[in-house]
Structures are given as C-alpha cells and as structure tokens.
Design an enzyme around this catalytic site. Sequence first.
Site, PDB file in Angstrom:
ATOM      1  CD  GLU A  53      -2.351  -1.202   2.863  1.00 53.25           C
ATOM      2  OE1 GLU A  53      -2.153  -0.218   3.619  1.00 53.25           O
ATOM      3  OE2 GLU A  53      -3.023  -2.184   3.191  1.00 53.25           O
ATOM      4  CG  ASP A  64      -1.932   7.484   9.082  1.00 53.97           C
ATOM      5  OD1 ASP A  64      -2.293   6.302   8.988  1.00 53.97           O
ATOM      6  OD2 ASP A  64      -1.969   8.295   8.141  1.00 53.97           O
TER       7      ASP A  64
END
EC number: 4.2.1.20
Length: 271
Positions: A53, A64
Amino acid sequence: MAGNAELLNSVLAAAKAEHRAALVGYLPAGFPTVADGVRAITTMLDGGCDIVEVGLPHSDPVLDGPVIQTADDIALRGGVKITDVIETVREAHRISGAPILCMTYWNPVDRYGVARFAADLAEAGGAGCILPDLPVEESDEWRKAAQEHGLATVFVVAPSSRDERLAKITAAGTGFVYAASLMGVTGTRESVGHEARQLVDRTRAVTDLPVCVGLGVSNAQQAAEVARFADGVIVGSAFVKRLLDAPDLETGLAAVRTLAGELAEGVRKRG
C-alpha cells in the site's frame, strides 16, 4: 475492464492456496524522498511482501500514529504531490510486477478529481484504493469510477462496527476488507489480538472477501499470531520506523529487507 484488481485478487488467492496469510506492506510516497521511497517499496517486495500500500501523505492524518505522521511530514516538507504518489505506484509496479494500492484520505482525491484520480491510478498500474474515511453512503461516484478503470475499492472496518454496518460496508467493497484494530498501549497486545480475531470472524460472517488485519504488527511472532485468523497481515509503522531509525538510506533499506523476510516467515508459520 479487469485492470490490476484482478492481479490483487490472484495474489491473495495464491497465498490462500499456500495455506498462509498474505503479507501487505505500507509506506508513504515521498518518504524519505520520492525516488528513495520507490527503492524502499521494491525492497519490501523483494524481501517477502506480497502486496504494498502506497500512502498519500496528508497534512491531517487522523487515523495514523506518530511514526507514520512523522514520515508524512518528511514527505510533505519534501514537496510530494499527488502526481508523485501516482508515479511511485507506477514505478513500484513496473519494477516488481506486484499489486500496488494507494491508501488515501478522501479529501485529496476529491480535490484532484474523482474520475481523474481513478483513471491516473489505473493507468499507472495501480490495483486499487483504500479509503479509510470515505463513508459507504457517499462512495457511489468513486466506486463507479473505480469499476470503470478496474480498480479495487477497499473499505475499512473496526471493532466498533456493528454487524449490520459490516454487511453494508463489505457489500460495497472489492479486493479485500481492511480490518483495523488498535494495538493500544504497551502490554495490551493479547486483548487487542482477541478483539481483532472477533472482528475477522464477524466480518467473514457477512462476506466472502479476504479479510486483512492492520494491527500494529512489528515482528514475526505477531505476524504469525494474526496469520492464524486473517487472510492478510498489514504492516506499516514497523517498516517506516526502520527507515526513520537508520543512520543512512542503505542501512535503512537493509533493515527493511530483513524485516520483510522475518514477517514473510511469520505469516507462513501461523503461530
């Protein structure tokens, strides 16, 4: 149009035929630089990753952790653009032949142009897109463009997702389902692992799509544990950290290759 979504499907099916989980790596584009990021991604694949990815760095990466936020910041300070992300996908796929997805928040895609982004990603050889913050109810435009260009659309599910919601999300997705579960603070790994297993079981009850788990896996033992109940093991921060901690690029690439090999061995042991 079949596109590279079929390549993604075949790689996941091949791993299943080998009675193992697929190893999915993650790295933001433009980190440490655009060119060095391509080297790092191809090193991950050479080392044992099946799929990668490529993250589209975002100024507000709400989902994140601090490690990936640091890498995103480095990429953004380096001036990375969406076109650089597309080129990273192109080069990584050209060199490796592996399925390369783009993982991105929705706003950059919307601003770039939905049809344009899908067309450019597909033309670059991209296999699909992971869109963690795009609600299924608002995804029609993207899914139509993705289908037209042969791209997989991967949605994210979480332990908080109710069964009815899991059914709705997975019915709209293609490629695989990204099952997200936080590692939590140090010492809580076992309980979070149990939560991830439950999420995989609940997701499999409503879809035949492979279920890949992003769980903060950082070593071969953890990869083996997750591989016992998931179709794929997703590793991001651990790869990023190897590059961040290295005194120079070559040392970092060597560490990335070693980690990929250890994780690849882990998903084959399955606990």
